[in-house]
Write an enzyme that holds these catalytic residues in place. Structure first.
Site, mmCIF file in Angstrom:
data_model
loop_
_atom_site.group_PDB
_atom_site.id
_atom_site.type_symbol
_atom_site.label_atom_id
_atom_site.label_comp_id
_atom_site.label_asym_id
_atom_site.label_seq_id
_atom_site.Cartn_x
_atom_site.Cartn_y
_atom_site.Cartn_z
ATOM 1 N N ARG A 1 0.917 -1.051 0.024
ATOM 2 C CA ARG A 1 -0.159 -0.260 0.198
ATOM 3 C C ARG A 1 0.779 1.172 0.194
ATOM 4 O O ARG A 1 1.828 1.289 0.810
ATOM 5 C CB ARG A 1 -0.870 -0.035 1.235
ATOM 6 C CG ARG A 1 -2.036 -1.066 1.237
ATOM 7 C CD ARG A 1 -3.201 -0.668 0.074
ATOM 8 N NE ARG A 1 -4.237 -1.652 0.027
ATOM 9 C CZ ARG A 1 -4.280 -2.488 -0.681
ATOM 10 N NH1 ARG A 1 -3.400 -2.748 -1.621
ATOM 11 N NH2 ARG A 1 -5.275 -3.195 -0.818
ATOM 12 N N HIS B 1 0.280 -0.246 -10.338
ATOM 13 C CA HIS B 1 -0.482 -1.255 -9.368
ATOM 14 C C HIS B 1 -0.889 -2.556 -10.216
ATOM 15 O O HIS B 1 -2.205 -2.864 -10.351
ATOM 16 C CB HIS B 1 -1.818 -0.522 -9.320
ATOM 17 C CG HIS B 1 -2.155 -1.201 -7.959
ATOM 18 N ND1 HIS B 1 -3.113 -0.107 -6.971
ATOM 19 C CD2 HIS B 1 -2.633 -2.302 -7.294
ATOM 20 C CE1 HIS B 1 -3.604 -1.140 -6.085
ATOM 21 N NE2 HIS B 1 -3.266 -2.278 -6.045
#
Length: 311
Positions: free
Chosen positions: A226, A274
């Site tokens: 994250r 991502h």
């Protein structure tokens, strides 16, 4: 009695999941209805993506559980309008394997110093072999499903791996540390650090200036967990000073990463969009179908989220 399943996700996800999820549900033998437009009062289960825009679950009187298509649940776990069980996505066949491959690839890239050979405009002939894996300490922050899988793979290659988690864990073949003192010990002298913690108020900025200073000189960071786990300004300062050698970043505080963000053009930062651990529709569908089957037959659901812990 027919079990009704609302697919609450964007249209492109429906296009990807409709066939494999139907096939997986068919294989369970349960009587079900799967659709995107089921009246709220008839819904038993919600297959959910935060990008669907659904935030209020109070209109669903029959709702038994929400089954997330995402591994991360920080966008829903604190929702006061969700009171039924919430299951996150744990998909060993697709998501976990993808993460293992991403982490292993980038750890080996930094370990072997591959960038110097891939981009070598000066045609420099530096005849220096890298150390063996056993000479390169690696620390994995986060020992959940993804962290454990990556740590085990790196240990199997030969890296001396230290794993750290907020609460104590015991994993065969791994050195496991926990708590604030354990974090300092895990980071001390680490040459490569992989961050795979969930994002919670307790994990934000796990790697700040103090923690980055504890790493070995020239250490590399791989963050597919994250974006909030690392203090961006502290990271840039450590890279600019030469304290850190490189950072491979797959996740960010704002996504997509803004075009003017300094990470894009920094010579010691690799940005990937991502992609480290994409959920695969075929294998994820089998996870969802199994949880629906369990709910129908009264068995415990898999991968339930601990609301207090936040993951």
């Amino acid at each position: 009695m027919t079990t009704t399943i609302l697919f609450a996700a964007p249209e492109d996800a429906w296009d990807a999941y409709r066939a494999p999820l139907t096939e997986a549900l068919d294989a369970t033998g349960i009587d079900y209805r799967l659709a995107r437009d089921i009246p709220a009062e008839e819904v038993d289960y919600v297959v959910y993506a935060p990008s669907s825009g659904l935030t209020d679950f109070t209109p669903f009187p029959r709702l038994k559980a929400v089954l997330s298509l995402w591994a991360g649940v920080e966008k829903i776990v604190g929702n006061p309008k969700l009171t039924v069980p919430l299951a996150r996505m744990v998909d060993d066949e697709g998501l976990t394997q993808g993460m293992v491959e991403y982490v292993t690839g980038h750890v080996l890239r930094h370990h072997l110093g591959m960038d110097a050979h891939i981009v070598n405009p000066a045609h420099a002939w530096v005849n220096k072999a890298p150390p063996l894996a056993r000479e390169r300490p690696v620390t994995v922050l986060g020992l959940g499903m993804l962290g454990r899988a990556c740590a085990r793979q790196l240990a199997q290659i030969g890296f001396p791996v230290t794993g750290w988690s907020r609460t104590p864990r015991e994993i065969e073949g791994l050195r496991c540390l926990s708590g604030s003192e354990g974090l300092s010990e895990a980071l001390a002298g680490a040459q490569i650090v992989v961050t795979l913690l969930p994002f919670t108020p307790q994990t934000e900025n796990t790697l700040g200036a103090t923690e980055l200073a504890q790493l070995a000189e020239g250490a590399c960071i791989v963050n597919p967990g994250r974006g909030q786990l690392i203090d961006d300004e502290a990271l840039l300062a450590a890279l600019d000073s030469g304290r850190l050698g490189h950072a491979t970043l797959d996740v960010f505080r704002i996504e997509p990463l803004p075009q003017d963000h300094p990470f894009w053009d920094h010579p010691k930062v690799t940005v990937t969009p991502h992609i480290a651990a994409e959920t695969r529709a075929d294998s994820a569908s089998r996870v969802i179908a199994e949880n629906v089957r369990r709910g129908v037959t009264g068995e415990p659901l898999l991968h339930l989220v601990d609301r207090d812990a936040g993951y």
